[in-house]
Design a protein around this motif. Structure first.
Motif, mmCIF file in Angstrom:
data_model
loop_
_atom_site.group_PDB
_atom_site.id
_atom_site.type_symbol
_atom_site.label_atom_id
_atom_site.label_comp_id
_atom_site.label_asym_id
_atom_site.label_seq_id
_atom_site.Cartn_x
_atom_site.Cartn_y
_atom_site.Cartn_z
ATOM 1 N N MET A 67 0.855 -1.172 0.000
ATOM 2 C CA MET A 67 0.000 0.000 0.000
ATOM 3 C C MET A 67 0.899 1.232 0.000
ATOM 4 S SD MET A 67 -3.101 0.871 2.608
ATOM 5 C CE MET A 67 -4.351 -0.190 1.960
ATOM 6 N N SER A 68 0.585 2.172 -0.841
ATOM 7 C CA SER A 68 1.425 3.364 -0.955
ATOM 8 C C SER A 68 1.167 4.330 0.197
ATOM 9 C CB SER A 68 1.156 4.055 -2.283
ATOM 10 O OG SER A 68 -0.129 4.643 -2.269
ATOM 11 N N THR A 69 2.067 5.259 0.328
ATOM 12 C CA THR A 69 1.941 6.272 1.371
ATOM 13 C C THR A 69 0.714 7.143 1.149
ATOM 14 O OG1 THR A 69 4.345 6.294 1.560
ATOM 15 C CG2 THR A 69 3.166 8.127 2.524
ATOM 16 N N LEU A 70 0.434 7.452 -0.105
ATOM 17 C CA LEU A 70 -0.741 8.274 -0.414
ATOM 18 C C LEU A 70 -2.029 7.553 -0.021
ATOM 19 C CD1 LEU A 70 -1.964 10.799 -1.639
ATOM 20 C CD2 LEU A 70 -1.888 9.662 -3.859
ATOM 21 N N ALA A 71 -2.109 6.265 -0.305
ATOM 22 C CA ALA A 71 -3.301 5.498 0.054
ATOM 23 C C ALA A 71 -3.478 5.437 1.566
ATOM 24 C CB ALA A 71 -3.215 4.098 -0.524
ATOM 25 N N LEU A 72 -2.393 5.286 2.289
ATOM 26 C CA LEU A 72 -2.481 5.266 3.750
ATOM 27 C C LEU A 72 -2.917 6.622 4.297
ATOM 28 C CD1 LEU A 72 0.666 3.182 4.699
ATOM 29 C CD2 LEU A 72 -1.713 2.530 4.982
ATOM 30 N N LEU A 73 -2.415 7.693 3.706
ATOM 31 C CA LEU A 73 -2.810 9.028 4.131
ATOM 32 C C LEU A 73 -4.291 9.267 3.897
ATOM 33 C CD1 LEU A 73 -2.029 11.827 5.194
ATOM 34 C CD2 LEU A 73 -1.523 12.465 2.846
ATOM 35 N N VAL A 74 -4.782 8.872 2.751
ATOM 36 C CA VAL A 74 -6.204 9.020 2.449
ATOM 37 C C VAL A 74 -7.048 8.189 3.413
ATOM 38 C CG1 VAL A 74 -7.970 8.528 0.723
ATOM 39 C CG2 VAL A 74 -5.851 9.653 0.051
ATOM 40 N N LEU A 75 -6.593 6.985 3.718
ATOM 41 C CA LEU A 75 -7.316 6.117 4.651
ATOM 42 C C LEU A 75 -7.385 6.741 6.046
ATOM 43 C CD1 LEU A 75 -8.690 3.364 4.979
ATOM 44 C CD2 LEU A 75 -6.466 2.468 5.652
ATOM 45 N N VAL A 76 -6.287 7.334 6.487
ATOM 46 C CA VAL A 76 -6.275 7.982 7.799
ATOM 47 C C VAL A 76 -7.202 9.193 7.807
ATOM 48 C CG1 VAL A 76 -4.819 9.321 9.373
ATOM 49 C CG2 VAL A 76 -4.017 7.148 8.492
ATOM 50 N N LEU A 77 -7.203 9.978 6.740
ATOM 51 C CA LEU A 77 -8.081 11.145 6.678
ATOM 52 C C LEU A 77 -9.556 10.754 6.639
ATOM 53 C CD1 LEU A 77 -6.054 13.453 4.295
ATOM 54 C CD2 LEU A 77 -6.347 13.648 6.769
#
Length: 57
Positions: free
Chosen positions: A1-11
């Motif tokens: 999982m990319s960093t961008l996907a993790l950031l979106v998931l957290v948001l």
């Protein structure tokens, strides 16, 4: 999982916690309007109705 996907998931997770909580707090401060638990559950249901069809696609 990319960093961008993790950031979106957290948001998204943050929004799912803070928005219904804020709406329930507003309902708690104005009890004549609605019951706070009803407002919180309705907010979660509305957000899920928007996000789930997008996520399933």
């Amino acid at each position: 999982m990319s960093t961008l996907a993790l950031l979106v998931l957290v948001l998204v997770a943050l929004a799912f916690v803070s928005v219904p909580g804020a709406l329930a707090y507003l309902a708690y401060r104005h009890p004549a309007a609605r019951a706070p638990m009803t407002v919180g559950i309705a907010a979660v249901a509305a957000m899920a109705a928007i996000v789930v069809p997008i996520a399933v696609r």
